[in-house]
Design a protein around this motif. Sequence first.
Motif, PDB file in Angstrom:
ATOM      1  N   LEU A 193      -2.482 -10.080  13.258  1.00 35.47           N
ATOM      2  CA  LEU A 193      -2.733  -8.831  12.525  1.00 35.47           C
ATOM      3  C   LEU A 193      -3.232  -9.118  11.109  1.00 35.47           C
ATOM      4  N   ARG A 194      -2.605 -10.121  10.464  1.00 38.55           N
ATOM      5  CA  ARG A 194      -3.008 -10.485   9.095  1.00 38.55           C
ATOM      6  C   ARG A 194      -4.462 -10.947   9.057  1.00 38.55           C
ATOM      7  N   GLN A 195      -4.804 -11.805  10.035  1.00 41.75           N
ATOM      8  CA  GLN A 195      -6.179 -12.342  10.091  1.00 41.75           C
ATOM      9  C   GLN A 195      -7.189 -11.218  10.328  1.00 41.75           C
ATOM     10  N   ARG A 196      -6.793 -10.272  11.200  1.00 42.19           N
ATOM     11  CA  ARG A 196      -7.688  -9.148  11.509  1.00 42.19           C
ATOM     12  C   ARG A 196      -7.930  -8.296  10.258  1.00 42.19           C
ATOM     13  N   LYS A 197      -6.836  -8.074   9.521  1.00 40.17           N
ATOM     14  CA  LYS A 197      -6.934  -7.284   8.286  1.00 40.17           C
ATOM     15  C   LYS A 197      -7.815  -8.003   7.262  1.00 40.17           C
ATOM     16  N   LYS A 198      -7.629  -9.321   7.188  1.00 41.42           N
ATOM     17  CA  LYS A 198      -8.406 -10.143   6.258  1.00 41.42           C
ATOM     18  C   LYS A 198      -9.897 -10.032   6.581  1.00 41.42           C
ATOM     19  N   THR A 199     -10.205 -10.136   7.879  1.00 38.55           N
ATOM     20  CA  THR A 199     -11.604 -10.050   8.322  1.00 38.55           C
ATOM     21  C   THR A 199     -12.189  -8.682   7.971  1.00 38.55           C
TER      22      THR A 199
ATOM     23  N   LYS B  29     -15.729  -5.388   4.543  1.00 33.15           N
ATOM     24  CA  LYS B  29     -15.861  -4.267   3.602  1.00 33.15           C
ATOM     25  C   LYS B  29     -16.474  -4.744   2.295  1.00 33.15           C
ATOM     26  N   SER B  30     -15.923  -5.855   1.758  1.00 34.27           N
ATOM     27  CA  SER B  30     -16.379  -6.340   0.446  1.00 34.27           C
ATOM     28  C   SER B  30     -17.812  -6.853   0.490  1.00 34.27           C
ATOM     29  N   THR B  31     -18.253  -7.417   1.641  1.00 35.87           N
ATOM     30  CA  THR B  31     -19.640  -7.907   1.721  1.00 35.87           C
ATOM     31  C   THR B  31     -20.623  -6.759   1.909  1.00 35.87           C
ATOM     32  N   SER B  32     -20.171  -5.666   2.508  1.00 38.05           N
ATOM     33  CA  SER B  32     -21.084  -4.530   2.704  1.00 38.05           C
ATOM     34  C   SER B  32     -21.142  -3.626   1.470  1.00 38.05           C
TER      35      SER B  32
END
Length: 354
Positions: free
Chosen positions: A329-335, A340-343
């Motif tokens: 779940l943590r990794q998914r949230k991180k991704t 979001k930040s790159t877009s």
Amino acid sequence: FCLMAVPGKVAAFRLPPLPTVGEIIRLFRLKAQKQLSQNFLLDLRLTDKIVRQAGELKNAHVCEVGPGPGGITRSILSAGVEQLLLIEKDARFVPGLQMLSEAAPGKVCIVHGDILTYKMEKAFPKHLKKNWEDEPPDIHIIGNLPFSVSTPLIVKWLENVSQKDGPFIYGRTQLTLTFQKEVAERLTANPGGKQRSRLSIMSQHLCTVENCFVIPGQAFVPKPKVDVAVVHFTPLVQPKIQQPFKLVEKVVQSVFQFRRKYCFRGIETLFPESGRLKRTEQLMMTADVDPTLRPFQLSMSHFRNLCNTYRQMCDEDPSLFAYSYREELRQRKKTRNLLKSTSQPKQTEEENQL
């Protein structure tokens, strides 16, 4: 470092006249610290009653955890113990405990330290060791535990029971401890009970657990907002689930993760997303567990079957035990956050052109 008064010749042991526990508190200006969740028990009838739950203590070796101002300590000494080891984290209590040590020459050893890190393997003489299959050794652990310590400490000791180390290197050492009433109810809850939880399974598969009696909150100084219960543990010769502690803990934690939902919802979290449904069905069918039971309805044999089947699946796929649902779940949230930040910058550039 252990403080001990020099022994003298003692026949049938009786404590000499001493200041009351209340007088000791006033004498040394002791005050219960809220951040350490300290509560003192001053009524010696109640401390005697706690100590009686431990069983016959005449000539026994006892470790008291967190003696504080020494109420339970007096009751233990009055029971005629051979040796008493006191482990106290708060240095303010040591002078009052030394007074008790001097009143019982050669019987009391005071250690200023933390029970969570203290090496219990060397706490008692080697000659007291018993085989695991034998009767419990003449060793007892007793304590009125601060609420903040009680759950992590009992989980640590249950793992020690499972591995037969720590205080259980001497055999099936018995424990008599205080807990918040609600925690005590969880420790002793039966299948279907509303307090049935991870603690119920972890304690009852390794020990006989007995909720002895309840002490009303007003008996303590300062008065806690909850009542307190005394719980007695005797390790079982054979654990009810014969799997490693960490494996049992992982299965039980997963099952109770969603305690109000059907149990298959928690069991799913043992498996990575790819192939999750298929593996969950395989585990539940092999373990013969109805997926629509709620976690608190599962019996000890349900948990035994789940742990044994999960162990087989881990043996077939060694990477399975290392899998963590929370980490996924943590990794998914991180991704998601990364995307979001790159877009984001593109959007602001377009806005600037407008």
